[in-house]
Motif scaffolding. Structure first.
Motif, PDB file in Angstrom:
ATOM      1  N   ASP A 192       0.857  -1.189   0.000  1.00  0.00           N
ATOM      2  CA  ASP A 192       0.000   0.000   0.000  1.00  0.00           C
ATOM      3  C   ASP A 192       0.898   1.245   0.000  1.00  0.00           C
ATOM      4  O   ASP A 192       1.510   1.577   1.021  1.00  0.00           O
ATOM      5  N   LEU A 193       0.980   1.916  -1.146  1.00  0.00           N
ATOM      6  CA  LEU A 193       1.884   3.074  -1.269  1.00  0.00           C
ATOM      7  C   LEU A 193       1.471   4.223  -0.365  1.00  0.00           C
ATOM      8  O   LEU A 193       2.309   5.041   0.030  1.00  0.00           O
ATOM      9  N   ASP A 194       0.193   4.312  -0.042  1.00  0.00           N
ATOM     10  CA  ASP A 194      -0.291   5.415   0.782  1.00  0.00           C
ATOM     11  C   ASP A 194       0.335   5.414   2.176  1.00  0.00           C
ATOM     12  O   ASP A 194       0.367   6.438   2.844  1.00  0.00           O
ATOM     13  N   ARG A 195       0.849   4.250   2.611  1.00  0.00           N
ATOM     14  CA  ARG A 195       1.434   4.146   3.953  1.00  0.00           C
ATOM     15  C   ARG A 195       2.913   4.531   3.983  1.00  0.00           C
ATOM     16  O   ARG A 195       3.514   4.608   5.047  1.00  0.00           O
ATOM     17  N   ILE A 196       3.493   4.730   2.817  1.00  0.00           N
ATOM     18  CA  ILE A 196       4.930   5.050   2.739  1.00  0.00           C
ATOM     19  C   ILE A 196       5.096   6.561   2.589  1.00  0.00           C
ATOM     20  O   ILE A 196       4.496   7.173   1.708  1.00  0.00           O
TER      21      ILE A 196
ATOM     22  N   ALA B 223      -1.284   5.573  -8.226  1.00  0.00           N
ATOM     23  CA  ALA B 223      -1.292   4.313  -7.461  1.00  0.00           C
ATOM     24  C   ALA B 223      -1.321   4.577  -5.951  1.00  0.00           C
ATOM     25  O   ALA B 223      -1.235   3.647  -5.150  1.00  0.00           O
ATOM     26  N   GLY B 224      -1.430   5.868  -5.564  1.00  0.00           N
ATOM     27  CA  GLY B 224      -1.565   6.208  -4.144  1.00  0.00           C
ATOM     28  C   GLY B 224      -0.312   6.691  -3.460  1.00  0.00           C
ATOM     29  O   GLY B 224      -0.286   6.880  -2.240  1.00  0.00           O
ATOM     30  N   ALA B 225       0.774   6.938  -4.230  1.00  0.00           N
ATOM     31  CA  ALA B 225       2.052   7.337  -3.621  1.00  0.00           C
ATOM     32  C   ALA B 225       2.011   8.767  -3.088  1.00  0.00           C
ATOM     33  O   ALA B 225       1.305   9.631  -3.614  1.00  0.00           O
ATOM     34  N   ASN B 226       2.790   8.984  -2.042  1.00  0.00           N
ATOM     35  CA  ASN B 226       2.960  10.327  -1.455  1.00  0.00           C
ATOM     36  C   ASN B 226       4.248  10.955  -1.977  1.00  0.00           C
ATOM     37  O   ASN B 226       5.268  10.260  -2.108  1.00  0.00           O
ATOM     38  N   PRO B 227       4.245  12.263  -2.249  1.00  0.00           N
ATOM     39  CA  PRO B 227       5.490  12.906  -2.688  1.00  0.00           C
ATOM     40  C   PRO B 227       6.536  12.899  -1.574  1.00  0.00           C
ATOM     41  O   PRO B 227       6.191  12.879  -0.395  1.00  0.00           O
ATOM     42  N   GLN B 228       7.784  12.875  -1.978  1.00  0.00           N
ATOM     43  CA  GLN B 228       8.883  12.995  -1.006  1.00  0.00           C
ATOM     44  C   GLN B 228       9.106  14.497  -0.796  1.00  0.00           C
ATOM     45  O   GLN B 228       9.688  15.178  -1.626  1.00  0.00           O
ATOM     46  N   ARG B 229       8.606  15.000   0.330  1.00  0.00           N
ATOM     47  CA  ARG B 229       8.632  16.454   0.528  1.00  0.00           C
ATOM     48  C   ARG B 229      10.049  16.973   0.768  1.00  0.00           C
ATOM     49  O   ARG B 229      10.827  16.354   1.507  1.00  0.00           O
ATOM     50  N   PRO B 230      10.389  18.125   0.181  1.00  0.00           N
ATOM     51  CA  PRO B 230      11.659  18.760   0.536  1.00  0.00           C
ATOM     52  C   PRO B 230      11.613  19.229   1.992  1.00  0.00           C
ATOM     53  O   PRO B 230      10.608  19.809   2.438  1.00  0.00           O
ATOM     54  N   LEU B 231      12.685  18.949   2.716  1.00  0.00           N
ATOM     55  CA  LEU B 231      12.802  19.397   4.112  1.00  0.00           C
ATOM     56  C   LEU B 231      14.046  20.268   4.208  1.00  0.00           C
ATOM     57  O   LEU B 231      15.139  19.854   3.816  1.00  0.00           O
ATOM     58  N   TRP B 232      13.875  21.492   4.690  1.00  0.00           N
ATOM     59  CA  TRP B 232      15.019  22.389   4.870  1.00  0.00           C
ATOM     60  C   TRP B 232      15.630  22.081   6.243  1.00  0.00           C
ATOM     61  O   TRP B 232      14.991  22.264   7.272  1.00  0.00           O
ATOM     62  N   ALA B 233      16.866  21.588   6.219  1.00  0.00           N
ATOM     63  CA  ALA B 233      17.566  21.197   7.450  1.00  0.00           C
ATOM     64  C   ALA B 233      18.738  22.140   7.680  1.00  0.00           C
ATOM     65  O   ALA B 233      19.155  22.859   6.771  1.00  0.00           O
ATOM     66  N   SER B 234      19.275  22.107   8.906  1.00  0.00           N
ATOM     67  CA  SER B 234      20.389  22.986   9.249  1.00  0.00           C
ATOM     68  C   SER B 234      19.977  24.443   8.996  1.00  0.00           C
ATOM     69  O   SER B 234      20.630  25.192   8.290  1.00  0.00           O
ATOM     70  N   THR B 235      18.832  24.811   9.596  1.00  0.00           N
ATOM     71  CA  THR B 235      18.291  26.157   9.357  1.00  0.00           C
ATOM     72  C   THR B 235      18.610  27.140  10.491  1.00  0.00           C
ATOM     73  O   THR B 235      18.127  28.264  10.475  1.00  0.00           O
ATOM     74  N   GLY B 236      19.406  26.694  11.451  1.00  0.00           N
ATOM     75  CA  GLY B 236      19.922  27.640  12.450  1.00  0.00           C
ATOM     76  C   GLY B 236      21.042  28.444  11.802  1.00  0.00           C
ATOM     77  O   GLY B 236      21.915  27.891  11.134  1.00  0.00           O
ATOM     78  N   VAL B 237      21.015  29.755  11.959  1.00  0.00           N
ATOM     79  CA  VAL B 237      21.999  30.618  11.288  1.00  0.00           C
ATOM     80  C   VAL B 237      23.340  30.550  12.020  1.00  0.00           C
ATOM     81  O   VAL B 237      23.412  30.712  13.234  1.00  0.00           O
ATOM     82  N   LYS B 238      24.411  30.279  11.251  1.00  0.00           N
ATOM     83  CA  LYS B 238      25.754  30.163  11.852  1.00  0.00           C
ATOM     84  C   LYS B 238      26.462  31.524  11.920  1.00  0.00           C
ATOM     85  O   LYS B 238      27.267  31.765  12.797  1.00  0.00           O
ATOM     86  N   ASN B 239      26.171  32.398  10.964  1.00  0.00           N
ATOM     87  CA  ASN B 239      26.825  33.707  10.907  1.00  0.00           C
ATOM     88  C   ASN B 239      25.934  34.741  11.595  1.00  0.00           C
ATOM     89  O   ASN B 239      24.826  35.029  11.131  1.00  0.00           O
ATOM     90  N   GLN B 240      26.437  35.315  12.688  1.00  0.00           N
ATOM     91  CA  GLN B 240      25.632  36.250  13.479  1.00  0.00           C
ATOM     92  C   GLN B 240      25.310  37.549  12.734  1.00  0.00           C
ATOM     93  O   GLN B 240      24.453  38.315  13.153  1.00  0.00           O
ATOM     94  N   ALA B 241      26.012  37.769  11.598  1.00  0.00           N
ATOM     95  CA  ALA B 241      25.728  38.977  10.810  1.00  0.00           C
ATOM     96  C   ALA B 241      24.412  38.844  10.041  1.00  0.00           C
ATOM     97  O   ALA B 241      23.860  39.830   9.575  1.00  0.00           O
ATOM     98  N   TYR B 242      23.917  37.611   9.914  1.00  0.00           N
ATOM     99  CA  TYR B 242      22.687  37.385   9.162  1.00  0.00           C
ATOM    100  C   TYR B 242      21.486  37.332  10.101  1.00  0.00           C
ATOM    101  O   TYR B 242      21.614  37.010  11.277  1.00  0.00           O
TER     102      TYR B 242
END
Length: 371
Positions: A191-195, A256-275
């Motif tokens: 069942d693709l809907d479960r993946i 056939a019931g598949a779910n898209p593989q959603r883009p996930l933005w990771a490492s979104t903590g800002v490293k440069n304090q100027a930003y």
């Protein structure tokens, strides 16, 4: 309820917390974040677990019991982390029931296996079976060796969070691996809907590496390009995602019931304090994506985050211009990606070592306490 975070969620961005601890689970903090901060998912990693276990006494009883049972450190790590993820999955279950793509909690395969396809699959199966919740995601790194494991996991019906993605070409390979897994699952009658799956595209580390190179190049143009590569790279990734979603191959799977593989933005903590401390949230708003944030970034957005609607769709051409300009002044972005992937796998492994050492220390204390 935070108005800004709710507005972000209403704009179609799923807010996931990049943190987990037994304290968050047992004190009701995680449940409160769901109610008050629009949190609909959780991501974890070995560094997060190491910090939680080192700082909290809530693990002591379980550690003591596992030591008494003669378990080795790897087994203790496995038991502690899967227990937290299972309990977090239960807290997120109502969210998952309402929105099956969300209410998700991620747990990583053993990082030492990042370059071992078979080992990665064995670890993924063990975690999937131990957590035993429909809303868990197994994190598999997007290394060359990780790609076949992604296909194999999805083909078996295991939902995955593909992590450590830095470049567009590798991202395309990740999407292809997911689709191949779905095709195999469909042909096997699953069942693709479960993946479900997300593809974790890393953001801030791109600016860190590119900015370092711009600093050494110097000059006005280099200065003007600082802090632009990470957002441009993520926007190009989204354009690649749109291409796949528009393909005939995807349409057959969707039918056939598949779910898209959603883009996930990771490492979104800002490293440069100027930003701006909300840079990688504000500039990556687009419906149908996930932003997994450290609590500090989430609080910053709740306090002063700006929302300008969808700022990603249709920006591929503009994003490409950033890379053309970077190439013109001598930034080799392919080399940037190689460095980031090697560093990413290294950090992945070091954080595991840190977790094992932390748990070993707790086991030693538990053993002494029992004498």
């Amino acid at each position: 309820m935070s108005d800004r975070l709710k507005a972000l969620a209403d704009a179609g961005v799923s807010i996931w917390l990049d943190d987990l601890s037994r304290e968050r689970i047992e004190t009701g903090n995680l449940a409160d974040l769901v109610k008050e901060k629009s949190v609909v998912g959780v991501t974890t990693n070995p560094t997060i677990f190491a910090g939680a276990i080192a700082d909290g006494e809530r693990y002591d009883d379980q550690v003591r019991r596992l030591v008494e049972e003669g378990k080795d450190v790897d087994r203790v790590v496995f038991e502690l982390t899967t227990e937290d993820v299972r309990n977090a999955c239960d807290i997120m279950a109502p969210v998952h029931a309402e929105h099956p793509a969300d209410g998700r909690v991620s747990i990583e395969v053993e990082p030492d296996l990042a370059n071992d396809t078979e080992g990665t699959m064995a670890s993924a199966r063990a975690l999937w079976s131990a957590v035993d919740r429909p809303n868990v995601l197994i994190k598999i790194p997007a290394t060359k060796e990780g790609l076949p494991a992604i296909t194999a996991a999805v083909a078996e019906g295991i939902s995955v969070n593909v992590t450590l993605i830095f470049g567009i070409e590798r991202y395309r390979e990740v999407m292809d691996a997911y689709l191949a897994g779905l095709e195999q699952a469909r042909d096997a009658g699953l069942d693709l809907d479960r993946i479900h799956s997300v593809a974790s595209f890393f953001v801030s580390r791109v600016d860190t590496e590119v900015d370092k190179r711009l600093e050494s190049i110097g000059g006005e143009e280099a200065e003007a390009l600082k802090g632009m590569a990470a957002v441009a790279n993520a926007r190009l990734a989204y354009a690649a995602f749109e291409e796949v979603i528009a393909s005939d191959r995807w349409k057959l799977l969707a039918d056939a019931g598949a779910n898209p593989q959603r883009p996930l933005w990771a490492s979104t903590g800002v490293k440069n304090q100027a930003y701006s401390d909300t840079l990688y949230v504000t500039e990556l708003v687009v419906p149908g994506t996930v932003n997994t944030m450290p609590e500090k970034t989430m609080e910053a957005f709740a306090d002063h985050g700006e929302l300008r609607g969808d700022v990603v769709t249709g920006t591929g051409g503009e994003a490409q211009q950033v890379f053309d300009r970077l190439a013109d002044i001598g930034v080799d972005f392919e080399d940037v990606l190689l460095v980031l992937e090697h560093e990413g796998v290294d950090k992945f492994k070091k954080s595991w070592t840190e977790l094992v050492e932390t748990v070993s220390g707790q086991m030693e204390k538990a053993g002494q306490g029992g004498e």
